[in-house]
Enzyme design. Structure first.
Site, PDB file in Angstrom:
ATOM      1  N   SER A  98       0.799  -1.314  -0.130  1.00  0.00           N
ATOM      2  CA  SER A  98       0.227  -0.081  -0.057  1.00  0.00           C
ATOM      3  C   SER A  98       0.838   1.257   0.174  1.00  0.00           C
ATOM      4  CB  SER A  98      -0.965   0.174   1.157  1.00  0.00           C
ATOM      5  OG  SER A  98      -0.123  -0.001   2.594  1.00  0.00           O
ATOM      6  N   TYR A  99       2.189   1.064   0.105  1.00  0.00           N
ATOM      7  CA  TYR A  99       3.045   2.159   0.033  1.00  0.00           C
ATOM      8  C   TYR A  99       2.965   3.170  -1.482  1.00  0.00           C
ATOM      9  CZ  TYR A  99       4.734   1.296   4.659  1.00  0.00           C
ATOM     10  OH  TYR A  99       4.974   1.077   6.065  1.00  0.00           O
ATOM     11  N   GLY A 100       2.725   4.124  -1.378  1.00  0.00           N
ATOM     12  CA  GLY A 100       2.426   4.927  -2.500  1.00  0.00           C
ATOM     13  C   GLY A 100       1.100   5.372  -2.719  1.00  0.00           C
ATOM     14  N   GLY A 106       2.081   1.117  -4.601  1.00  0.00           N
ATOM     15  CA  GLY A 106       2.801   0.187  -4.920  1.00  0.00           C
ATOM     16  C   GLY A 106       4.277   0.574  -5.331  1.00  0.00           C
ATOM     17  N   LYS A 134       4.639  -5.841   3.751  1.00  0.00           N
ATOM     18  CA  LYS A 134       3.166  -5.680   4.511  1.00  0.00           C
ATOM     19  C   LYS A 134       2.258  -5.925   3.382  1.00  0.00           C
ATOM     20  CE  LYS A 134       4.309  -2.118   6.944  1.00  0.00           C
ATOM     21  NZ  LYS A 134       5.692  -2.077   6.345  1.00  0.00           N
TER      22      LYS A 134
END
Length: 370
Positions: A98-100, A106, A134
């Site tokens: 979920s980073y971005g 992504g 994660k």
């Protein structure tokens, strides 16, 4: 004569001594530019069967425009940050699917995949890199297979055949308890299929941790890590109980936000706040932090360290693996200075006593469970 290397330092310095005199010799041309890692590369800690550096680097900011002001023009420096970290013994990098933000969802995983592939060092060093990612407990991930597919998507983005540590990003026990069991079964499946080398959780409290530990153990899957917000700003009873529970079960605590989103760097004051959402949070907490920040500064000055390095080292000395975020070469170099030494018992007590005087603590993750 005895030859000794003064360590740690970014470059080698040599001194020569005898029983009658001591003098400093000029560095030979071949040694003048010799760079040494900031801590000996064989200093590793165990996370299950994995051997990782005592500190990792977090990549939440890589792709996050809203909170951290990421721009794709930063990618060149981020590659340099990654190279510098690996060259200095860091082999643990934490990320998430979920980073971005927005179209960059992504992006953190994609960048890590590119950086690993472009790393100019030798293959053995590259192969020892451990990626801990994660998987978000999105409401549409309601079956074990959907969680396994999330893992496969991360593998595609990172361009790996196997992830080091596959982590459940948060528990749904507080709002969707039936989904929780499917996510646990998804962790079991990705481990059994060899998609991940190890399994961990994030934002779990001690009670829920015991439940998933027993569930996984009954299925032959070791739970090796638990990632929680852990710093001098979040040193509450819940965090200490979590650390004690993990120690008893042989689970390694990975400490995220070890610098309290930047409040423990000593770089901000009530009249000099960061922009965006962090500024609002800092305005609430900073006014009561003088005792803690003063103690950090005193110890930093005595040890010839920075405030950030002392705050990160507190996490290391407590037996956790901190994963401070990095966006620049300067930040990476400063964070590396937290390695190769440990705070004394008296220094730890001084910091913890000062932390207890702070009227406000860090806001906990909304998905944090008991």
């Amino acid at each position: 004569m005895a030859l000794s290397i003064l360590y740690p330092a970014p470059t080698a310095h040599f001194s020569c001594s005898s029983s009658s005199r001591s003098s400093t010799l000029p560095s030979p041309p071949l040694l003048k530019n010799l760079k040494l890692p900031r801590f000996w590369p064989w200093q590793k800690v165990k996370v299950g069967s994995l051997s990782v550096s005592p500190m990792g680097f977090g990549t939440w900011a890589w792709g996050n425009q809203f909170l951290w002001g990421y721009e794709e023009s930063m990618d060149g420096e981020l590659q340099q940050v990654f190279n510098l970290a690996v060259e200095n013994g860091i082999n643990l990098f934490d990320t998430a699917d979920s980073y971005g933000t927005g179209r960059l969802n992504g992006q953190s995983e994609k960048l890590l995949g590119n950086f690993i592939r472009e790393f100019p060092g030798n293959k053995q060093v590259r192969d020892n890199i451990v990626i801990a990612t994660k998987f978000a407990a999105y409401p549409w991930r309601v079956t074990p297979n959907q969680f396994v597919e999330a893992c496969r998507s991360s593998l595609d983005r990172i361009q790996l055949d196997q992830i080091g540590i596959g982590q459940l990003h948060w528990s749904t026990a507080n709002y969707a308890p039936l989904q929780e069991r499917a996510l646990w079964d998804g962790l079991v499946a990705m481990y059994d299929k060899g998609l991940v080398r190890a399994v961990g959780v994030s934002n779990y409290g001690p009670k829920q941790l015991l439940k998933i530990y027993d569930y996984l153990e009954a299925r032959g899957v070791p739970l090796v890590s638990a990632q929680v917000q852990f710093s001098l700003l979040s040193m509450g009873e819940d965090q200490l109980e979590m650390k004690s529970t993990c120690d008893a079960l042989g689970i390694r605590v990975i400490a995220y936000s070890p610098l309290g989103l930047g409040m423990l760097t000593g770089k901000y004051t009530t009249s000099s706040l960061p922009t965006g959402p962090r500024g609002f949070l800092f305005r609430q907490i900073l006014p009561g932090l003088e005792p803690l920040l003063d103690s950090l500064k005193q110890i930093a000055q005595a040890r010839r360290k920075t405030v950030s390095q002392v705050a990160i080292n507190w996490c290391i000395t407590k037996g956790t693996i901190p994963i401070p975020g990095v966006k620049s070469i300067k930040q990476a170099e400063e964070n590396l200075g937290a390695l190769g030494w440990k705070l004394s018992t008296d220094e730890m007590q001084q910091l913890e006593s000062a932390a207890l005087q702070s009227p406000r603590k860090m806001v906990q993750n909304i998905f944090q469970t008991r």
